[in-house]
Scaffold this active site. Sequence first.
Site, PDB file in Angstrom:
ATOM      1  CG  HIS A 123      -1.971  -1.021   1.255  1.00  0.00           C
ATOM      2  ND1 HIS A 123      -2.856  -1.205   0.218  1.00  0.00           N
ATOM      3  CD2 HIS A 123      -2.280  -1.960   2.196  1.00  0.00           C
ATOM      4  CE1 HIS A 123      -3.670  -2.224   0.527  1.00  0.00           C
ATOM      5  NE2 HIS A 123      -3.337  -2.699   1.702  1.00  0.00           N
ATOM      6  CG  ASP A 158      -2.810  -8.356   0.865  1.00  0.00           C
ATOM      7  OD1 ASP A 158      -1.992  -8.553   1.779  1.00  0.00           O
ATOM      8  OD2 ASP A 158      -3.868  -7.709   1.028  1.00  0.00           O
ATOM      9  CG  HIS A 160      -6.628  -5.324   1.906  1.00  0.00           C
ATOM     10  ND1 HIS A 160      -6.051  -6.171   2.838  1.00  0.00           N
ATOM     11  CD2 HIS A 160      -7.818  -4.939   2.436  1.00  0.00           C
ATOM     12  CE1 HIS A 160      -6.855  -6.270   3.895  1.00  0.00           C
ATOM     13  NE2 HIS A 160      -7.937  -5.552   3.675  1.00  0.00           N
ATOM     14  CG  ASP A 245      -4.777  -9.898   3.791  1.00  0.00           C
ATOM     15  OD1 ASP A 245      -4.557 -10.479   2.707  1.00  0.00           O
ATOM     16  OD2 ASP A 245      -4.485  -8.701   3.985  1.00  0.00           O
TER      17      ASP A 245
END
Lengths: 347, 144
Positions: A123, A158, A160, A245
């Site tokens: 990120h 991931d 996200h 995740d």
Amino acid sequence: MLITNEVPDGAGHEDPGHPERPDRLIAVREGLEDLALGDELVTVGLRSATRLELLRVHQGAYLDELGAFCYEGGGDIDEDTYATYDSWPLAQLAAGAGLAVVDELARRGDGVGFVAVRPPGHHALPDRAMGFCLLNNVAVTAAALRSAGERVLVLDWDVHHGNGTQSIFWNDPDVLYVSCHQWPLFPGSGVPSEIGGLAALDRIVNLPLPAGATGDVVARAFEEVAGPVIDEFAPTWVLVSAGFDGHRDDPMADFALSSGDFAHLATWAAGLAPAPGRLAVFLEGGYDLAALRHSVRATLSAVLGDPSANEAPTNGGPGSDQIGRTLRERASTLTLVTAQRDAEEAS
Amino acid sequence: MSIYPRTIAVGFDGSPDAVSACAWAMATGRRLEAHLVLVHARGLLDRFDRRDPRALFGDVVSELATRHAFNEARLSWHVADGDACSVLLRCAEAPVFADLVVVGSRGRDEHAGMLIGSTSLQLAERSAIPVVIVPSTTSEYHEP
């Protein structure tokens, strides 16, 4: 053979109660030990990424400010992201670990890399920290390889979207970024129409899927939408942003993946590497410690060619219809933007 | 087409500056008969902690509406995943269609003098619609 970094004692980068915590690396180490690799495990020493290596992906003013913020004791950078006095040196070590692992892979011309570091990175934007991430670890390594003339595929599973990695390589034709993620979800980016800048059209492939997506749907999205783009790109290196995740036990999101699904994805990723010694897996998210341990073990067993997992692959979840929509949206965006670009060039 | 904003988006994270920004937007919105959309960016920890901003901040917002005589029927929430800057930038588009964005100068965990976390500065730089940054010189906006 698995080539990994010496796992740093990240105890200095912690915020009580925060899910991005030092115990994550203990769970990762346990997952690694479960494999009992013996002589097939090679550990390289830690080194910090240099300022020049970081400047390939981050702005100097941001590096200065982050360093100064940590030196003054740190605190909350935003609602999700924290830094402490120790975060700056630890983040530099995390960013340098991938460089050390890739150097060793290149020297040997064999093996698979595993970069076990925190804080995670995907990120982190050129000019700011975000989503628990301070420096973009995978991007630092991808940029180093790219500056050496390589063509780099960054595969991100991931849960996200890796908005930082996408932003860093948005206009770079020598890096292909592919992400499958839950949507809508933080950080809000990662729709199919984001296909790259004018100099790098079709170098971004976003595969958003709804909550509840199972392993069969995620695998189909990667293989059917991204597969042809990857084949055409013909990477010389493959780096995986491996967040865990998306596991069904993880508290951070709502995918329904199992460790067996990560083994399947890892087998597919390994098949994309053009030669031995050209694949490295980077740890990103994953906040349920048991799921993290088992998923790391499953992933690494698969990239080493002998997949084993404590959970069966999953199937039957939602999202199959989204794959067709993603294909259509990507194609129509590409047609539209290419026509606009050509018209501008002609005029 | 009116030159006055019909829909005002207000960044709201519960911080003192956000309360001040909301008060300014309510006072202005009341005069312009505008619709007010309280915008909350849902970060990673919001989801981890299962926080619902409507439940967390509902009382504060109701009290502000009463104080500034703002009709709560013209008030709604927009909660979206993402960082504050990205979510507020998207407010110019569907489903919010705001034509003005109001934010406090510093969010809940932003630090004075730290550019890297400044939502308001990034927003002012990148927004396609007008942005009002309500300064943090007072703990809350008071109508003149």
